[in-house]
Design a protein around this motif. Sequence first.
Motif, mmCIF file in Angstrom:
data_model
loop_
_atom_site.group_PDB
_atom_site.id
_atom_site.type_symbol
_atom_site.label_atom_id
_atom_site.label_comp_id
_atom_site.label_asym_id
_atom_site.label_seq_id
_atom_site.Cartn_x
_atom_site.Cartn_y
_atom_site.Cartn_z
ATOM 1 N N ARG A 3 -16.132 -26.283 -5.393
ATOM 2 C CA ARG A 3 -14.917 -27.273 -5.319
ATOM 3 C C ARG A 3 -14.065 -27.043 -6.856
ATOM 4 N N ILE A 4 -15.074 -26.420 -7.746
ATOM 5 C CA ILE A 4 -14.203 -26.426 -9.069
ATOM 6 C C ILE A 4 -13.808 -25.137 -9.156
ATOM 7 N N PHE A 5 -14.469 -24.037 -8.857
ATOM 8 C CA PHE A 5 -13.693 -22.781 -9.114
ATOM 9 C C PHE A 5 -12.952 -22.250 -7.881
ATOM 10 N N GLY A 6 -13.176 -22.935 -6.882
ATOM 11 C CA GLY A 6 -12.615 -22.504 -5.477
ATOM 12 C C GLY A 6 -13.184 -21.025 -4.938
ATOM 13 N N SER A 7 -13.083 -21.075 -3.636
ATOM 14 C CA SER A 7 -13.474 -19.766 -2.788
ATOM 15 C C SER A 7 -12.685 -19.202 -1.850
ATOM 16 N N SER A 8 -12.557 -18.255 -1.568
ATOM 17 C CA SER A 8 -11.744 -17.773 -0.316
ATOM 18 C C SER A 8 -12.341 -18.161 0.869
ATOM 19 N N SER A 9 -11.627 -18.714 1.649
ATOM 20 C CA SER A 9 -12.329 -19.018 2.954
ATOM 21 C C SER A 9 -12.423 -17.869 3.713
ATOM 22 N N THR A 10 -11.592 -16.831 3.798
ATOM 23 C CA THR A 10 -11.618 -15.780 4.533
ATOM 24 C C THR A 10 -11.801 -14.408 3.822
ATOM 25 N N LYS A 11 -12.808 -13.453 4.136
ATOM 26 C CA LYS A 11 -13.090 -12.507 3.509
ATOM 27 C C LYS A 11 -12.147 -11.267 4.053
ATOM 28 N N LYS A 12 -11.887 -10.328 3.078
ATOM 29 C CA LYS A 12 -11.043 -9.115 3.550
ATOM 30 C C LYS A 12 -12.061 -8.322 4.496
ATOM 31 N N PRO A 13 -11.561 -7.796 5.545
ATOM 32 C CA PRO A 13 -12.398 -7.011 6.229
ATOM 33 C C PRO A 13 -12.565 -5.761 5.675
ATOM 34 N N LYS A 14 -13.614 -5.106 5.795
ATOM 35 C CA LYS A 14 -14.202 -3.998 5.082
ATOM 36 C C LYS A 14 -13.354 -2.508 5.730
ATOM 37 N N PRO A 15 -12.684 -1.678 4.920
ATOM 38 C CA PRO A 15 -12.083 -0.739 5.451
ATOM 39 C C PRO A 15 -13.008 0.201 6.386
ATOM 40 N N THR A 16 -12.190 0.548 7.257
ATOM 41 C CA THR A 16 -12.799 1.390 8.439
ATOM 42 C C THR A 16 -12.692 2.808 7.951
ATOM 43 N N LEU A 17 -13.269 3.833 8.699
ATOM 44 C CA LEU A 17 -13.177 5.028 8.461
ATOM 45 C C LEU A 17 -11.735 5.850 8.808
ATOM 46 N N GLN A 18 -11.139 5.283 9.613
ATOM 47 C CA GLN A 18 -9.696 5.593 9.683
ATOM 48 C C GLN A 18 -8.930 5.018 8.518
ATOM 49 N N ASP A 19 -9.119 3.895 7.911
ATOM 50 C CA ASP A 19 -8.341 3.556 6.826
ATOM 51 C C ASP A 19 -8.636 4.447 5.637
ATOM 52 N N ALA A 20 -9.806 4.730 5.399
ATOM 53 C CA ALA A 20 -10.128 5.878 4.548
ATOM 54 C C ALA A 20 -9.591 6.956 4.488
ATOM 55 N N ILE A 21 -9.364 7.518 6.047
ATOM 56 C CA ILE A 21 -8.819 9.002 6.138
ATOM 57 C C ILE A 21 -7.162 8.706 5.910
ATOM 58 N N ASN A 22 -6.589 7.376 6.286
ATOM 59 C CA ASN A 22 -5.258 7.279 6.122
ATOM 60 C C ASN A 22 -4.888 7.399 4.420
ATOM 61 N N ALA A 23 -5.875 6.611 3.688
ATOM 62 C CA ALA A 23 -5.678 6.839 2.393
ATOM 63 C C ALA A 23 -5.627 7.900 1.818
ATOM 64 N N THR A 24 -6.810 8.721 2.280
ATOM 65 C CA THR A 24 -6.949 9.993 1.555
ATOM 66 C C THR A 24 -5.508 11.127 1.843
ATOM 67 N N ASP A 25 -5.188 10.686 3.111
ATOM 68 C CA ASP A 25 -3.884 11.598 3.408
ATOM 69 C C ASP A 25 -2.622 11.251 2.545
ATOM 70 N N THR A 26 -2.602 9.983 2.175
ATOM 71 C CA THR A 26 -1.548 9.525 1.368
ATOM 72 C C THR A 26 -1.818 10.100 -0.159
ATOM 73 N N ARG A 27 -3.007 10.428 -0.559
ATOM 74 C CA ARG A 27 -3.226 10.698 -1.725
ATOM 75 C C ARG A 27 -2.736 12.232 -1.827
ATOM 76 N N VAL A 28 -3.209 13.127 -0.725
ATOM 77 C CA VAL A 28 -3.069 14.405 -0.507
ATOM 78 C C VAL A 28 -1.354 14.654 -0.440
ATOM 79 N N ALA A 29 -0.641 13.819 0.011
ATOM 80 C CA ALA A 29 0.521 14.041 0.049
ATOM 81 C C ALA A 29 1.350 14.025 -1.007
ATOM 82 N N SER A 30 0.770 13.058 -1.907
ATOM 83 C CA SER A 30 1.083 12.693 -3.449
ATOM 84 C C SER A 30 0.897 14.154 -4.363
#
Length: 212
Positions: A3-30
Motif C-alpha cells: 500500500r505504501i510503495f504500490g505494486s503493479s497488479s499485472t505482470k508483463k508477459p515474458k517475451p517469447t522466442l518469436q519476440d526475440a527473433i523479431n527484435a533481432t531482425d530489427t537490430r539486423v536491419a538497423s
Amino acid sequence: MNRIFGSSSTKKPKPTLQDAINATDTRVASVEVKIRKLDGELLRYKEQMSKLRSGPGKNAIQQRALRVLQQKKLYEGQLNQLQQQTFNMESAALTTDNLRNTMATVDAMKLANKEMRKQYGKIDIDKIENMHYDMEELLEQANEIQESLGRSYAVPDEIDEADLEAELDALQFEEEEEGPSYLADLNKVPDFLDDTPVETSEPTTKEAVKTT
C-alpha cells in the motif's frame, strides 16, 4: 508495504522466442542501414583521393577513410553475430513447433485409441458368431422351403430313358400304319346323312362325225 510503495497488479508477459527473433531482425536491419551509409562515405572518400595528389590533404582523407572502414568492419562483425543468433532462434522455434505438432498427434492418437477401445468394448464377438450361424440356418430353411414348393406331384421321381425311347418308337410305328388322320376323315360319311350316297354316271354325248 504494497500500500505504501504500490505494486503493479499485472505482470508483463515474458517475451517469447518469436519476440526475440523479431527484435533481432530489427537490430539486423538497423546495422545493415549503418553499413550502407558507411559504404557511401567510403565511396566519396575514394573519389576525393582519386582527384588529389599525394600530400597532406590526401593523407587526411585517407585517414578518415580508414576510420570509416574500421567502423564498417565492426558493424559487419556485429551483423554476422546477429544473423547467427536469428538462425539459431529460428531453428529452435522450428524444433519447438515440430515437437508441439508431434505431441498433438500423440494426443490425438491416444484419444482415438481410447475411443476405439470404448466402441469395440460394446461389440460381443460371440453374439456376432451366433447371429452368423442363425443366418446360415435361416438360408438353409429358405432353400428347403423353395425346393418343397417347387416339387412336382404325380410324377415318378425316377424315369428310365430307355422306356421313354421305346414308347416313342411305338407311337411313330402306329402313325405309319394308320396313315395320316386327315385322309381317314375324308372317307367318313357325314353324320347328318341317313343313307349312303349313290354314285350316278352322266350320259355321254356322241358327236356326229361328217365324212366328206
